[in-house]
Each structure stands twice: as C-alpha cells, then as structure tokens.
Enzyme design. Structure first.
Site, PDB file in Angstrom:
ATOM      1  N   HIS A   1      -2.727   1.091   6.671  1.00 26.51           N
ATOM      2  CA  HIS A   1      -3.057   1.063   5.238  1.00 26.51           C
ATOM      3  C   HIS A   1      -3.270   2.488   4.738  1.00 26.51           C
ATOM      4  O   HIS A   1      -3.740   3.358   5.475  1.00 26.51           O
ATOM      5  CB  HIS A   1      -4.314   0.231   4.992  1.00 26.51           C
ATOM      6  CG  HIS A   1      -4.578  -0.017   3.538  1.00 26.51           C
ATOM      7  ND1 HIS A   1      -3.810  -0.883   2.785  1.00 26.51           N
ATOM      8  CD2 HIS A   1      -5.503   0.508   2.689  1.00 26.51           C
ATOM      9  CE1 HIS A   1      -4.273  -0.891   1.542  1.00 26.51           C
ATOM     10  NE2 HIS A   1      -5.291  -0.047   1.460  1.00 26.51           N
TER      11      HIS A   1
ATOM     12  N   ASN B   1      -5.959   1.861  -4.462  1.00 20.63           N
ATOM     13  CA  ASN B   1      -5.006   1.399  -3.447  1.00 20.63           C
ATOM     14  C   ASN B   1      -4.466   0.023  -3.812  1.00 20.63           C
ATOM     15  O   ASN B   1      -5.043  -0.701  -4.618  1.00 20.63           O
ATOM     16  CB  ASN B   1      -5.686   1.345  -2.067  1.00 20.63           C
ATOM     17  CG  ASN B   1      -6.747   0.260  -1.978  1.00 20.63           C
ATOM     18  OD1 ASN B   1      -6.719  -0.569  -1.073  1.00 20.63           O
ATOM     19  ND2 ASN B   1      -7.705   0.223  -2.901  1.00 20.63           N
TER      20      ASN B   1
ATOM     21  N   CYS C   1       0.810  -1.227   0.000  1.00 26.55           N
ATOM     22  CA  CYS C   1       0.000   0.000   0.000  1.00 26.55           C
ATOM     23  C   CYS C   1       0.842   1.275   0.000  1.00 26.55           C
ATOM     24  O   CYS C   1       0.649   2.165  -0.836  1.00 26.55           O
ATOM     25  CB  CYS C   1      -0.975  -0.017   1.172  1.00 26.55           C
ATOM     26  SG  CYS C   1      -0.200   0.015   2.811  1.00 26.55           S
TER      27      CYS C   1
END
Length: 524
Positions: free
Chosen positions: A486, A498, A436
């Site tokens: 994240h 993402n 991420c």
C-alpha cells in the site's frame, strides 16, 4: 511337521508386521518431497498451515525434501462473521497480489473456514463459494452452528428442537426459507433514508452514508462540524440539512445573553456577515457546537483559544474561509495563497495550510536581487570583478529552485485533494476510480512526475527517508506481511491522502489498522 508349519507361520507374521509398520506411521506423518509446500500439504491433508507449523515447531514456511512432518487434526468448529467494510474484496489467494473474485457488501455474513499466517481468512459465502479476505475487515464472531440448524428444521422437528431456546419465533414462522431473508433484512430496515439524523454503526463511513441519503460527503461534514472523515460507533449525525438548521435557532436565541455577545464579537461573526447564503448553512452549526456546552458548563468558550495564532500551520475546519483564517493569524489572503501555491479560494476540510513563513518574501527578494546584479553587471563591466555577479546568479537560482519545489508539493497535494471521496477499485487508474498505486501515479503525473505502476515498484524507485525528514508530497508505504502492498501521499502532521477500500480519503498513518504496518517514506 507341525513344528515346521508353526515356524513358517511365525516368520510370515514377522514379515507382515515389518511391512505394516510404515503404513501406520504414514497415517500421522508425511515425508516432504521435492516441490512440496506447507500450504499444499495442508490442503491435501485437510489441515492448515498454522496447525502444521505448531505441530512441528516450525518458525517459517521453509521445508526440505526428506523432512518428516507430523499431521494434526484441525478443530471442525467454524465461525461466522460479518463484513465491517462498505465493500470487501474477495481474492483467489491470501494476499493483495491475488486476483479479485468478487466484492461483498458491508454486513454480509460469511463463514471462516481457516486462518492464514498473514492474518487473512479463507471464507465460504453464498452457495458454497470460497475465497480469501483480509481478517481486519470481518467482525461480530458467532458459532457457525445456525447454518445446519436451518436445514434440519425443514426435515424433522425432533432435530430442530435444540434451536428452540435461541430461535423460538423462527420455528413458528413455518418455512425455513424465510430465515435467510429475516437475517438479511434485520440490518437494512434500520436505515430510514427519510430520517434527518442517523446513529453510526460498525462498518459505516461518511462516504457510504452520503450515498444512502443522497447527499455529499462535504455536506455531512459541514452539517456536523466535522474536521475529518473519521466517525465512531454511536455518534449521531445530521444527514439532512433541516437537522443541522433545527439546532441553530436554539443557540442563537441564547446568544443574546451578555456572555454570548462577547463570543459574537470574535472575527468568526464578521466573517459570517460577509459570506454568501450558501456558507451561512455551515456557520450556525459552528455556533451550535460552541454554545451548547456553554449551557451545561461555563468553560465552554475554550474552543476559541484552541487556535494558536503563533503556529506556522493551520488545519482547515468546517466553515473556514481564507479571509477568516487570514484575519485570525493577522495576515492576508494573498499571502496565504502564495505560501500554499493556491490558485483559488476553495478549501477542503482537513487541508493543512501554512499561515506563516518567509517563502513569499524570499521569492520577492530573489526576483528583485536578480534584477539588481544584472543592472550592476551591465553598468560596471570594466570596474567590477566578475566574481560578484556570478555569486548573485547562483544565489538567485537556488532560491528559485526552493520556491518551485514548495509550489510543486502544494500543487501535488491540491491535485490529490480534488479526488477525495472517489471510489476504490482494484486496478483503477483514475480519474473516476483508483487503487492505491494508481492514485499516486495519477496525481504525480499531473505534476509532471512519472511513477511506476505498483506500490512495490514505487517504493523501490524512491529515495528512502526517515519520518523526521518527511515533508508533504512524499510517499508513505505499508507492508501487510508479504512485501510493500500500500502507498499514500503524505500531507504532514501524521496524515496522508490515499485510495483504500473505503475510497480516496485522509488517514492517520499511525492510527488503527495503519501504524503497525507502516514501513517508511520515499521521495521522488
């Protein structure tokens, strides 16, 4: 003399009892020592952190030296679950900060040994191996009794008899070694890679299906008229080009009716006649999905009015082109490209485009105004006060800053969209695989902005803003219980791009598995 012996014996008995009592107490309690943790005590005593906290009414993991803890037994029954993600990372501890031990393929069966406080599971898999996984990627709970039953069948039939109710056929098929193969293969034969359609099952993703059927994510979305990569269990998808084509002739035959001709006169058909043969594959499906409901009920023409031509933005759908969108909103291709900082006519399904606005006009005016004050200043050096040109100069610089900021966000999102469908790997820095924060760092670097490497550091270095202030190009952060874990790139309308376990994709920040972990937004 006998009396003396009796007295001594009684005294000795009391002494023994005095020393024996603490030993009995220590069997069900433990005294915390310096350096102890709940997790360490749980491991040592064969219990879990949750069980310790419940038994001692603890609301946190904090314990102090000298504190007495009640030890309770943990139920011995374990559960068997299967992996619902395409690939699931197994880590050395309960959280994403721990190292990856291995990755398990979707459908793999594991045994849940214990549940951690943060929603992670300790599991066993393979030949007695153990590790930790995020519990939200495991499903289909069953009692783990079958594992010992398989081994018992190979030794005595008397012990295996109870399993006859649930597995009579397995018992008759002699060797117990066949059982694991039979269980494993029950999931794979269901996928016929020569079939032209596929029914979605739990854990499936468009990316995984495109790999199985040797095609691209874009093709599957195009053949099924999907506007996003979200799919649901039970949905029937066309996975071969012929499946998409077979539906179109039926719709075209029935469009010859007068009712259908009215729909054909819409700008969609004009676009289709001008597009290349490659895009004609997409258009018939759009007609198929639009016309099919018309046969069942007359309110089918509803899809056309769903496009609000007064809206200032538009989400790209399968089969859309810049020319078609420009016609629908009464504007030009060049203006849409200028509004969104596009350098080509390529579009991505799910991409959000500005279709109205004054950004291009403001840029044109600011440039022409920039010339005018310069000319006036040169011609009227002695007669005009110096304050007027300086005002014009400031106005122009502010306008240019606004336009460059918009262009920067557009180019950043365009860069992020280039990597849709690429695989996830922990520690991946791109350009072929990402995690991420590796993804956000890579995309921002392409726009000349340097970010820290981890999601937590990116959160710390960004300016915190509310969701109402968030704009496309801002960062959006999530916390699974142990701090920021994240990060994604916000693209507007509650969507982000993402890198997650299923690869680089669009996700709804308020959707299942995201909304409850959303922390906020950051601007860099």
């Amino acid at each position: 003399m006998n009396m003396k012996k009796a007295t001594i014996a009684a005294t000795a008995g009391i002494a023994v009892t005095a020393f024996a009592a603490p030993t009995i107490a220590s069997a069900s309690t433990v005294v915390v020592e310096a350096g102890d943790t709940l997790w360490g005590i749980a491991q040592d005593k064969g219990t879990t952190v949750d069980a310790l906290k419940k038994a001692n009414n603890l609301t946190s993991d904090k314990i102090v030296p000298g504190q007495k803890l009640q030890i309770t037994e943990v139920a011995s029954e374990k559960t068997e679950k299967s992996v619902t993600a395409t690939w699931l990372n197994v880590r050395s501890g309960a959280g994403v900060d721990n190292s990856i031990v291995t990755s398990l393929k979707g459908g793999t069966k594991v045994t849940v040994e214990s549940t951690e406080a943060n929603g992670w599971y300790k599991i066993s898999y393979g030949e007695g191996k153990t590790g930790y996984v995020n519990g939200k990627y495991l499903g289909t709970t069953v009692t783990s009794a079958p594992a010992p039953e398989v081994k018992e069948e190979t030794t005595t039939q008397a012990q295996a008899a109870p399993a006859a109710e649930t597995k009579p056929e397995v018992k008759q098929s002699t060797p117990a070694t066949v059982l694991p193969k039979a269980e494993t293969k029950t999931e794979t034969p269901a996928v016929d890679t020569t079939a032209s359609t596929y029914t979605v099952k739990s854990g499936d993703t468009i990316w995984a299906l495109s790999s199985k059927y040797g095609t691209s994510v874009q093709n599957i979305m195009s053949w099924n008229n999907l506007s996003s990569s979200s799919i649901y269990v039970g949905q029937v998808l066309a996975v071969k080009q012929e499946a998409a084509k077979t539906a179109s002739p039926k719709a075209e035959v029935k469009t010859e009716a007068p009712t259908a001709e009215k729909q054909v006169s819409a700008p969609v058909v004009k676009e289709n006649t001008q597009t290349t043969t490659a895009k004609k594959e997409v258009t018939p499906q759009k007609q198929t999905n639009t016309q099919a409901p018309a046969q069942a009920a007359k309110p089918a023409p509803a899809p056309a009015p769903t496009v609000n031509t007064n809206a200032s933005s538009y989400t790209v759908k399968s089969g859309d082109t810049l020319s078609k969108i420009a016609t629908t909103f009464g504007t030009t291709v060049s203006k849409i490209k200028a509004l969104n900082g596009l350098n080509s006519d390529n579009l991505q399904v799910g991409q959000v485009l500005k279709v109205k606005g004054t950004v291009p006009t403001a840029n044109t005016n600011s440039n022409s105004n920039a010339t005018a004050p310069t000319t006036n200043t040169n011609n009227n050096t002695s007669n005009t006060s110096t304050s007027t040109p300086s005002k014009n100069t400031n106005t122009n610089s502010n306008a240019s800053q606004g336009s460059s900021s918009t262009a920067s966000a557009s180019s950043l999102i365009a860069e992020a969209q280039k990597h849709l469908g690429k695989a996830y790997s922990w520690g991946g820095n791109g350009p072929t695989t990402f995690d991420c924060s590796g993804f956000t760092k890579y995309v921002f670097a392409k726009s000349g902005v340097t970010l820290p490497r981890t999601s937590g550091a990116q959160y710390a270095s960004s300016t915190k803003i509310s969701e109402s202030q968030a704009k496309p190009g801002d960062l959006v952060f999530f916390d699974y219980g142990n701090g920021i874990a994240h990060v994604g790139i916000y693209v507007g309308n509650g969507q982000m791009i993402n890198a997650q376990d299923n690869g680089v994709k669009y996700d709804n920040i308020h959707g299942s598995g995201w909304g409850q972990f959303l922390v906020g937004f950051g601007r860099v």
